[in-house]
Design a protein around this motif. Sequence first.
Motif, short mmCIF file in Angstrom:
data_model
loop_
_atom_site.label_atom_id
_atom_site.label_comp_id
_atom_site.label_asym_id
_atom_site.label_seq_id
_atom_site.Cartn_x
_atom_site.Cartn_y
_atom_site.Cartn_z
N MET A 1 82.94 23.12 84.79
CA MET A 1 83.00 21.87 84.06
C MET A 1 84.43 21.66 83.58
SD MET A 1 80.74 20.70 80.75
CE MET A 1 79.43 21.69 81.36
N GLY A 2 84.87 20.42 83.57
CA GLY A 2 86.23 20.10 83.13
C GLY A 2 86.34 20.14 81.61
N ALA A 3 87.53 19.77 81.12
CA ALA A 3 87.78 19.75 79.68
C ALA A 3 88.80 18.68 79.35
CB ALA A 3 88.28 21.11 79.21
N PHE A 4 88.66 18.12 78.17
CA PHE A 4 89.67 17.22 77.62
C PHE A 4 90.57 18.08 76.75
CE2 PHE A 4 86.13 14.40 78.48
CZ PHE A 4 86.75 13.30 79.05
N VAL A 5 91.88 18.01 76.98
CA VAL A 5 92.83 18.85 76.24
C VAL A 5 93.81 17.94 75.50
CG1 VAL A 5 94.56 20.66 76.41
CG2 VAL A 5 92.64 20.63 78.02
N ILE A 6 93.77 18.03 74.18
CA ILE A 6 94.66 17.24 73.33
C ILE A 6 95.93 18.04 73.08
CG2 ILE A 6 94.97 16.17 71.06
CD1 ILE A 6 91.90 15.84 70.95
N SER A 7 97.08 17.37 73.21
CA SER A 7 98.36 18.02 72.93
C SER A 7 99.33 16.96 72.41
CB SER A 7 98.91 18.68 74.19
OG SER A 7 99.14 17.73 75.20
N ARG A 8 100.54 17.39 72.12
CA ARG A 8 101.57 16.47 71.62
C ARG A 8 102.63 16.24 72.69
NH1 ARG A 8 103.21 17.15 65.36
NH2 ARG A 8 101.13 16.81 64.55
N ARG A 9 103.16 15.05 72.68
CA ARG A 9 104.31 14.73 73.53
C ARG A 9 105.57 15.13 72.77
NH1 ARG A 9 102.86 11.30 77.78
NH2 ARG A 9 100.85 10.29 77.54
N VAL A 17 94.63 15.13 78.27
CA VAL A 17 94.46 15.18 79.72
C VAL A 17 93.02 15.59 79.99
CG1 VAL A 17 96.88 15.73 80.20
CG2 VAL A 17 95.23 17.58 79.94
N PHE A 18 92.52 15.19 81.14
CA PHE A 18 91.24 15.69 81.61
C PHE A 18 91.54 16.65 82.73
CE2 PHE A 18 87.49 15.58 84.39
CZ PHE A 18 86.55 16.04 83.50
N THR A 19 91.06 17.88 82.60
CA THR A 19 91.32 18.89 83.62
C THR A 19 90.04 19.17 84.41
OG1 THR A 19 90.82 20.71 82.12
CG2 THR A 19 93.12 20.00 82.24
N SER A 20 90.23 19.54 85.66
CA SER A 20 89.11 19.88 86.53
C SER A 20 88.54 21.23 86.17
CB SER A 20 89.57 19.89 87.99
OG SER A 20 90.40 21.01 88.22
N PHE A 27 93.76 13.39 85.01
CA PHE A 27 94.43 12.21 84.46
C PHE A 27 95.01 12.51 83.09
CE2 PHE A 27 90.00 11.24 82.95
CZ PHE A 27 90.25 11.09 81.60
N THR A 28 95.96 11.68 82.70
CA THR A 28 96.64 11.78 81.40
C THR A 28 96.47 10.45 80.67
OG1 THR A 28 98.28 13.28 82.34
CG2 THR A 28 98.84 12.22 80.24
N ILE A 94 85.51 13.41 87.59
CA ILE A 94 85.43 12.71 86.31
C ILE A 94 84.02 12.18 86.08
CG2 ILE A 94 86.22 10.68 85.01
CD1 ILE A 94 88.90 10.99 86.60
N VAL A 95 83.50 11.46 87.06
CA VAL A 95 82.18 10.85 86.94
C VAL A 95 81.10 11.91 86.74
CG1 VAL A 95 80.45 9.48 88.17
CG2 VAL A 95 82.86 8.81 88.24
N THR A 96 81.24 13.04 87.42
CA THR A 96 80.22 14.09 87.35
C THR A 96 80.28 14.90 86.06
OG1 THR A 96 80.32 14.30 89.76
CG2 THR A 96 79.28 16.10 88.56
N TYR A 97 81.48 15.24 85.58
CA TYR A 97 81.61 16.21 84.50
C TYR A 97 82.14 15.69 83.17
CZ TYR A 97 80.82 19.52 88.27
OH TYR A 97 80.29 20.20 89.33
N ALA A 98 82.80 14.55 83.13
CA ALA A 98 83.47 14.11 81.90
C ALA A 98 82.52 13.97 80.72
CB ALA A 98 84.23 12.82 82.13
#
Length: 126
Positions: A1-9, A17-20, A27-28, A94-98
């Motif tokens: 399963m993917g993950a959403f990862v929050i970070s700073r610019r 970002v959404f990671t596989s 995507f970012t 994205i559609v399957t796991y987000a």
Amino acid sequence: MGAFVISRRFNDEYKFVFTSRKGKVIFTSLSYELRFECEEDIERFKRTIELAKFLKFKGSGGKYFFKLMLDGVHFATSRKYTTELLLQKGIKEIVTYASKSEILDFSSNDLIFEDQEVLVEEEAEE
């Protein structure tokens, strides 16, 4: 399963970002001034994934990417893909796991692996 990862610019704004499942960025997001705005948009996206639109493009270098639209607004941009098939696989991920993916927050300046960092510093002093 993917993950959403929050970070700073570098400019101290937040992004996610959404990671596989394999850890590759798919995507970012755009930039956010506040961290909770990232979290709110991620949750909104997870709830309304079926409303998302994927606008596909081919760049001047021959690579493929998509812009993710939510409620008619540009929400995020994908990484570059070498083939249209790989781009489609990214969208499918994205559609399957987000909607089931967890949110990881790496936006603080705290050391995540502090013990390792201290150990390295101590060895350098010896």
